[in-house]
Design a protein around this motif. Structure first.
Motif, PDB file in Angstrom:
ATOM      1  N   LYS A  44       0.862  -1.182   0.000  1.00  0.00           N
ATOM      2  CA  LYS A  44       0.000   0.000   0.000  1.00  0.00           C
ATOM      3  C   LYS A  44       0.900   1.234   0.000  1.00  0.00           C
ATOM      4  O   LYS A  44       1.754   1.380   0.853  1.00  0.00           O
ATOM      5  CB  LYS A  44      -0.907   0.022   1.234  1.00  0.00           C
ATOM      6  CG  LYS A  44      -1.960  -1.031   1.179  1.00  0.00           C
ATOM      7  CD  LYS A  44      -3.061  -0.982   2.226  1.00  0.00           C
ATOM      8  CE  LYS A  44      -2.799  -0.417   3.544  1.00  0.00           C
ATOM      9  NZ  LYS A  44      -3.914  -0.544   4.481  1.00  0.00           N
ATOM     10  N   PRO A  46       0.744   5.331   0.197  1.00  0.00           N
ATOM     11  CA  PRO A  46      -0.102   6.507   0.429  1.00  0.00           C
ATOM     12  C   PRO A  46       0.054   7.523  -0.697  1.00  0.00           C
ATOM     13  O   PRO A  46       1.158   7.763  -1.181  1.00  0.00           O
ATOM     14  CB  PRO A  46       0.408   7.081   1.745  1.00  0.00           C
ATOM     15  CG  PRO A  46       1.297   6.049   2.332  1.00  0.00           C
ATOM     16  CD  PRO A  46       1.755   5.154   1.229  1.00  0.00           C
ATOM     17  N   SER A  49      -5.103  11.582  -0.051  1.00  0.00           N
ATOM     18  CA  SER A  49      -6.138  11.112   0.868  1.00  0.00           C
ATOM     19  C   SER A  49      -6.485   9.643   0.641  1.00  0.00           C
ATOM     20  O   SER A  49      -7.435   9.141   1.229  1.00  0.00           O
ATOM     21  CB  SER A  49      -7.396  11.962   0.693  1.00  0.00           C
ATOM     22  OG  SER A  49      -7.884  11.811  -0.636  1.00  0.00           O
ATOM     23  N   HIS A  50      -5.751   8.944  -0.206  1.00  0.00           N
ATOM     24  CA  HIS A  50      -6.049   7.549  -0.509  1.00  0.00           C
ATOM     25  C   HIS A  50      -4.739   6.771  -0.667  1.00  0.00           C
ATOM     26  O   HIS A  50      -3.660   7.343  -0.557  1.00  0.00           O
ATOM     27  CB  HIS A  50      -6.891   7.450  -1.791  1.00  0.00           C
ATOM     28  CG  HIS A  50      -6.240   8.072  -2.976  1.00  0.00           C
ATOM     29  ND1 HIS A  50      -6.205   9.430  -3.188  1.00  0.00           N
ATOM     30  CD2 HIS A  50      -5.551   7.523  -4.009  1.00  0.00           C
ATOM     31  CE1 HIS A  50      -5.552   9.686  -4.307  1.00  0.00           C
ATOM     32  NE2 HIS A  50      -5.133   8.551  -4.821  1.00  0.00           N
ATOM     33  N   VAL A  51      -4.858   5.476  -0.900  1.00  0.00           N
ATOM     34  CA  VAL A  51      -3.678   4.634  -1.114  1.00  0.00           C
ATOM     35  C   VAL A  51      -3.802   3.919  -2.453  1.00  0.00           C
ATOM     36  O   VAL A  51      -4.905   3.708  -2.958  1.00  0.00           O
ATOM     37  CB  VAL A  51      -3.481   3.591   0.016  1.00  0.00           C
ATOM     38  CG1 VAL A  51      -3.221   4.253   1.341  1.00  0.00           C
ATOM     39  CG2 VAL A  51      -4.646   2.643   0.086  1.00  0.00           C
ATOM     40  N   HIS A  52      -2.664   3.565  -3.009  1.00  0.00           N
ATOM     41  CA  HIS A  52      -2.619   2.765  -4.221  1.00  0.00           C
ATOM     42  C   HIS A  52      -1.966   1.434  -3.869  1.00  0.00           C
ATOM     43  O   HIS A  52      -1.041   1.387  -3.056  1.00  0.00           O
ATOM     44  CB  HIS A  52      -1.799   3.459  -5.314  1.00  0.00           C
ATOM     45  CG  HIS A  52      -2.483   4.644  -5.904  1.00  0.00           C
ATOM     46  ND1 HIS A  52      -3.343   4.547  -6.965  1.00  0.00           N
ATOM     47  CD2 HIS A  52      -2.444   5.947  -5.581  1.00  0.00           C
ATOM     48  CE1 HIS A  52      -3.804   5.747  -7.270  1.00  0.00           C
ATOM     49  NE2 HIS A  52      -3.271   6.625  -6.438  1.00  0.00           N
ATOM     50  N   SER A  65      -0.487   6.840 -10.212  1.00  0.00           N
ATOM     51  CA  SER A  65      -1.928   7.006 -10.417  1.00  0.00           C
ATOM     52  C   SER A  65      -2.528   5.896 -11.277  1.00  0.00           C
ATOM     53  O   SER A  65      -3.740   5.712 -11.282  1.00  0.00           O
ATOM     54  CB  SER A  65      -2.220   8.364 -11.046  1.00  0.00           C
ATOM     55  OG  SER A  65      -1.559   8.473 -12.295  1.00  0.00           O
ATOM     56  N   THR A  69      -6.782   1.708  -6.455  1.00  0.00           N
ATOM     57  CA  THR A  69      -6.950   2.240  -5.098  1.00  0.00           C
ATOM     58  C   THR A  69      -7.727   1.272  -4.220  1.00  0.00           C
ATOM     59  O   THR A  69      -7.898   1.526  -3.036  1.00  0.00           O
ATOM     60  CB  THR A  69      -7.680   3.593  -5.133  1.00  0.00           C
ATOM     61  OG1 THR A  69      -8.924   3.428  -5.801  1.00  0.00           O
ATOM     62  CG2 THR A  69      -6.842   4.652  -5.831  1.00  0.00           C
ATOM     63  N   GLN A  70      -8.196   0.181  -4.812  1.00  0.00           N
ATOM     64  CA  GLN A  70      -8.872  -0.863  -4.049  1.00  0.00           C
ATOM     65  C   GLN A  70      -8.051  -2.140  -4.129  1.00  0.00           C
ATOM     66  O   GLN A  70      -7.470  -2.453  -5.168  1.00  0.00           O
ATOM     67  CB  GLN A  70     -10.268  -1.114  -4.586  1.00  0.00           C
ATOM     68  CG  GLN A  70     -11.208   0.048  -4.347  1.00  0.00           C
ATOM     69  CD  GLN A  70     -12.620  -0.285  -4.797  1.00  0.00           C
ATOM     70  OE1 GLN A  70     -12.880  -1.349  -5.346  1.00  0.00           O
ATOM     71  NE2 GLN A  70     -13.532   0.629  -4.560  1.00  0.00           N
TER      72      GLN A  70
END
Length: 94
Positions: A44, A46, A49-52, A65, A69-70
Motif C-alpha cells: 500500500k 499513500p 487522501s487515498h492509497v494505491h 496514479s 486504489t482498491q
C-alpha cells in the motif's frame, strides 16, 4: 572499593537488558523497512487522501496514479503497469 562492586552488578544487567531490547526493536524496524511486502503480493502506497496498491515487480516508469486504489481480489493480480487482471491458475494466492 569492594563495596562498590555489588552496587554496579544490578546496574550492569539492567544496561544489558536495555541494550538487548533496543537492539531487538531497531532490528525489527530495520527488517520492516528492508522488506516492506512481508509475504504480501503488493504494498500500500499513500497518495494524498487515498492509497494505491502496487505489486512487487512495479515498473518504475509507470505513474502511481495507474495503480488501483482498491485491494484486488484473491483471484486477481496487479501487472507491473498497474492493470488488475485475473490470476493464472498456475499462480497461487498467498
Amino acid at each position: 572499593m569492594t563495596a562498590a562492586s555489588p552496587d554496579r552488578s544490578p546496574h550492569s544487567w539492567r544496561r544489558w537488558t536495555l541494550a538487548i531490547a533496543l537492539l531487538a526493536f531497531f532490528g525489527i524496524v530495520l527488517w520492516t523497512v528492508i522488506n516492506p511486502y512481508r509475504g504480501q503480493r503488493f504494498e500500500k502506497v499513500p497518495h494524498g487522501s487515498h492509497v494505491h496498491y502496487v505489486p512487487r515487480d512495479r515498473n518504475p516508469d509507470a505513474p502511481i496514479s495507474r495503480f488501483p486504489t482498491q485491494k484486488p481480489a484473491a483471484d486477481e493480480r496487479i501487472t507491473p503497469e498497474g492493470r488488475v487482471v485475473p490470476m493464472r491458475t498456475s499462480e497461487a494466492a498467498p
